[in-house]
Design a protein around this motif. Sequence first.
Motif, PDB file in Angstrom:
ATOM      1  N   ASN A 146       0.870  -1.188   0.000  1.00  0.00           N
ATOM      2  CA  ASN A 146       0.000   0.000   0.000  1.00  0.00           C
ATOM      3  C   ASN A 146       0.905   1.236   0.000  1.00  0.00           C
TER       4      ASN A 146
ATOM      5  N   GLY B  83       1.103   5.044   6.034  1.00  0.00           N
ATOM      6  CA  GLY B  83       2.067   5.880   6.750  1.00  0.00           C
ATOM      7  C   GLY B  83       2.358   7.180   6.012  1.00  0.00           C
TER       8      GLY B  83
ATOM      9  N   THR C 189      -1.500  -1.428  -4.304  1.00  0.00           N
ATOM     10  CA  THR C 189      -2.897  -0.978  -4.292  1.00  0.00           C
ATOM     11  C   THR C 189      -2.909   0.456  -4.829  1.00  0.00           C
TER      12      THR C 189
ATOM     13  N   GLU D 172      -7.014  -4.575  -2.044  1.00  0.00           N
ATOM     14  CA  GLU D 172      -6.185  -5.605  -1.411  1.00  0.00           C
ATOM     15  C   GLU D 172      -6.631  -7.016  -1.810  1.00  0.00           C
TER      16      GLU D 172
ATOM     17  N   GLY E 233       0.561  -0.494   6.542  1.00  0.00           N
ATOM     18  CA  GLY E 233       0.302  -0.297   7.968  1.00  0.00           C
ATOM     19  C   GLY E 233      -0.630  -1.370   8.506  1.00  0.00           C
ATOM     20  N   ASP E 234      -1.147  -1.112   9.709  1.00  0.00           N
ATOM     21  CA  ASP E 234      -2.028  -2.087  10.358  1.00  0.00           C
ATOM     22  C   ASP E 234      -3.264  -2.381   9.511  1.00  0.00           C
ATOM     23  N   GLY E 235      -3.809  -1.357   8.865  1.00  0.00           N
ATOM     24  CA  GLY E 235      -5.010  -1.555   8.044  1.00  0.00           C
ATOM     25  C   GLY E 235      -4.712  -2.471   6.871  1.00  0.00           C
ATOM     26  N   THR E 236      -3.571  -2.264   6.242  1.00  0.00           N
ATOM     27  CA  THR E 236      -3.212  -3.071   5.068  1.00  0.00           C
ATOM     28  C   THR E 236      -3.040  -4.533   5.446  1.00  0.00           C
TER      29      THR E 236
ATOM     30  N   SER F  81       1.635   4.372  10.048  1.00  0.00           N
ATOM     31  CA  SER F  81       1.949   5.434  11.004  1.00  0.00           C
ATOM     32  C   SER F  81       1.860   4.895  12.433  1.00  0.00           C
ATOM     33  N   GLY F  82       0.948   3.994  12.691  1.00  0.00           N
ATOM     34  CA  GLY F  82       0.792   3.455  14.044  1.00  0.00           C
ATOM     35  C   GLY F  82       1.650   2.220  14.283  1.00  0.00           C
ATOM     36  N   ASN F  83       1.643   1.304  13.325  1.00  0.00           N
ATOM     37  CA  ASN F  83       2.452   0.070  13.390  1.00  0.00           C
ATOM     38  C   ASN F  83       2.280  -0.714  14.685  1.00  0.00           C
TER      39      ASN F  83
ATOM     40  N   GLU G  75     -10.015   0.045  11.031  1.00  0.00           N
ATOM     41  CA  GLU G  75     -11.001   0.292   9.963  1.00  0.00           C
ATOM     42  C   GLU G  75     -12.377   0.367  10.625  1.00  0.00           C
TER      43      GLU G  75
END
Length: 302
Positions: free
Chosen positions: A8, A12, A39, A45, A67-70, A91-93, A281
Amino acid sequence: MTYYLLANPNSGAGKGARTFEILIPYLEKNNYDYRLFKTNAPGEEGDLVKQILELKVAEDHLVIIGGDGTISLVINELPEEEAFSYIPSGSGNDFARSLNLILDPIESFEAARSGMNHEIFIMNYQSKGLNGYALNNIGIGLDAAIVQAANEGKLKQFLNKLKLGSFSYILTALHVLITKKAFPSLIEIENQQISLEKTFLMTFTKHPYFGGGVKISPEASNQNADIHLVEYSKHSLFRTFSLIPSVLRGTHLKHPLFLHRVNPDFSVELAESQPVQIDGEIHHLAAGDRLSISTEKRMIVY
Ligand SMILES: Nc1ncnc2c1ncn2[C@@H]1O[C@H](COP(=O)(O)OP(=O)(O)OP(=O)(O)O)[C@@H](O)[C@H]1O
C-alpha cells in the motif's frame, strides 16, 4: 523463488511507497526475483491477493508492505495455511510493535528472507452484519469513535507530515472523550454474563497496543490464544481525565474502574448501534446483533 510484494503506497502518509522505493533497487542489485503488486486505491487488497495466489507456488514468499489496516485487509483475504511476511510501513504500526518487527525496509526484508515460521493467534469475529479476522483490536464505542474521528480528521494528515502521526490519536481522543455518550452492553464470557449500563470504552485486543503504541492491555500477547477485554464505563469527566496518565503508562488495569477479562472467546451484544473499529477500519455493530470473537492460528515469517 519469487518474492511477491503486496504494498500500500499510501500507508504511513507515503511510507509504503518509500519502503518499496528503497527495497526494489536492493532486490535488483542482489538478483532476487520479485513482483510488486501495489494498491492504487482503497479496497484493492482482495483482488491483489487473488492475483498473487494464482501465480505463487509453494516456495515463493508473500511479503506485505503497509500499515495495520493493510495487513489486516490482506489477512482477511488470505487462506489460513498461507504464511506471510510483513514490512511495517504505517503510522501506528501496532502489529509490528507487538512482535518487535524491524522497521528498516532492507533489514526487515532480510529478516523475512532468512526468517523462521512463527505461529501467531489472530481474532475471528462473527455476527449477522460483521465477520472476518483482526490482528490487533476490535474496539466498540469510544476507541471506534476516536479512530473514526482521527481517520476523518485533517489533524492526522498534518501531524503525519511532521512525523508526529501518533499524537493525532491522543489529541482526537481528548475531543471524543468529552463528547461521546455511554451505551448499554451485555458481555458473555463462557457461561458468565456481565451487563453494563454505561459502557464507554470496550476493546478486545490480541496484543498490548492500540492507537499507535498505547498499551491498552500490557500483558496481552498474540503468541497465545487469549483475547483481552478492557472495558471502562462512563464516569465524570474529572474522573476519566484523571485516569489518562495511568492509561498512557499502561498501569490503568490495576484501577477498579477498568473491567479486564482474559479468555479465548467472548461475545457481546449492544442495546444500540455503535461504531466498531477493527484494526483501525471503521464498521458498525447493529443493536441486538451478537458479536462472537474467538482466535485462530496463522503463520508469519520473520
Ligand atoms: N493507493 C491507496 N490510496 C489510498 N488509500 C489506500 C490505497 N491503498 C490502500 N488504501 C487504504 O489504506 C488503508 C490502510 O492504511 P494503513 O492502515 O495500512 O496505513 P496507516 O493508516 O498509515 O497505518 P497504521 O494503521 O499502522 O497507522 C485501507 O483503508 C486501504 O484500503
